[in-house]
Design a protein around this motif. Sequence first.
Motif, mmCIF file in Angstrom:
data_model
loop_
_atom_site.group_PDB
_atom_site.id
_atom_site.type_symbol
_atom_site.label_atom_id
_atom_site.label_comp_id
_atom_site.label_asym_id
_atom_site.label_seq_id
_atom_site.Cartn_x
_atom_site.Cartn_y
_atom_site.Cartn_z
ATOM 1 N N VAL A 7 0.597 -1.291 -0.413
ATOM 2 C CA VAL A 7 -0.108 -0.212 0.215
ATOM 3 C C VAL A 7 0.783 1.404 -0.332
ATOM 4 O O VAL A 7 1.773 1.045 0.599
ATOM 5 N N ALA A 8 0.489 2.280 -0.911
ATOM 6 C CA ALA A 8 1.510 3.421 -0.555
ATOM 7 C C ALA A 8 0.679 4.701 -0.854
ATOM 8 O O ALA A 8 -0.098 5.736 -1.265
ATOM 9 N N HIS A 9 0.830 4.721 0.723
ATOM 10 C CA HIS A 9 -0.433 6.371 0.312
ATOM 11 C C HIS A 9 0.306 7.054 2.043
ATOM 12 O O HIS A 9 0.248 5.738 3.069
ATOM 13 N N THR A 16 -7.237 4.512 0.812
ATOM 14 C CA THR A 16 -6.411 3.536 0.217
ATOM 15 C C THR A 16 -6.400 2.028 1.415
ATOM 16 O O THR A 16 -5.596 0.788 1.268
ATOM 17 N N TYR A 88 -3.497 1.491 -3.771
ATOM 18 C CA TYR A 88 -2.703 2.973 -4.266
ATOM 19 C C TYR A 88 -3.522 3.992 -5.050
ATOM 20 O O TYR A 88 -4.469 3.705 -5.569
ATOM 21 N N PHE A 95 0.999 5.138 -10.983
ATOM 22 C CA PHE A 95 1.153 5.019 -9.869
ATOM 23 C C PHE A 95 1.873 6.425 -8.833
ATOM 24 O O PHE A 95 2.021 7.428 -9.525
ATOM 25 N N LEU A 99 5.810 4.521 -4.800
ATOM 26 C CA LEU A 99 5.297 2.749 -5.982
ATOM 27 C C LEU A 99 5.813 3.027 -6.848
ATOM 28 O O LEU A 99 6.422 1.574 -7.359
#
Length: 202
Positions: A7-9, A16, A88, A95, A99
């Motif tokens: 996960v990228a947040h 997200t 994401y 992205f 990410l």
Amino acid sequence: MHALIVVAHPDRNSLTHAVAAQVAQGAAQAGQPGPQHTTEIADLAAEGFDPRFTAADLALHLQQAPAPADVAAEHARLDRADALVLVYPVYWWSFPALLKGWIDRVFTQGYAYEEGAGGKLAKKLGHLQVHLLGIGGADAGTYGRRGYAGAMKTQIEHGIFDYCGARVASSGLLLQSSTQEAVASHLRAAQALGRSLFVPSP
């Protein structure tokens, strides 16, 4: 089977992160985790993963030096995974940088693929099935009219994962995320994806 959910947040209270948690919950309900069914969430922001491609990464790409310690740790995580789920927010129809930097630094020459003599390519991630969950604010019509969905498919599914031999088992865009109804629908979709992770392919 082991699933790695990336996960990228930066906001732990974001949709997200809620979607990633629902994927993990669905997997837990369906797979009855134990020695043979496990999930792991890699929170790149909380872990402080550095997305910058540096001279050390270039040396690895040129096969002049071993992987930096943080990249080697990500390789080990991927080696344990049978399924990779990327969750994401869509930033500028792709992205987020965090990410993308993870992909740049981790899906490396010699690990994810190997360029041999005469340009022959060895794809090295054939064991990995990939699931993509992008979360966006625009509607599906915008993605269709402007060609954004097709561009993302070409760039991400074919340009990254097919190049490395990883099979994209599912790819979804959870859109128009500003209403309560949409959020509830997105969370249900995420849990359904999680329930499917440990189901053998037909």
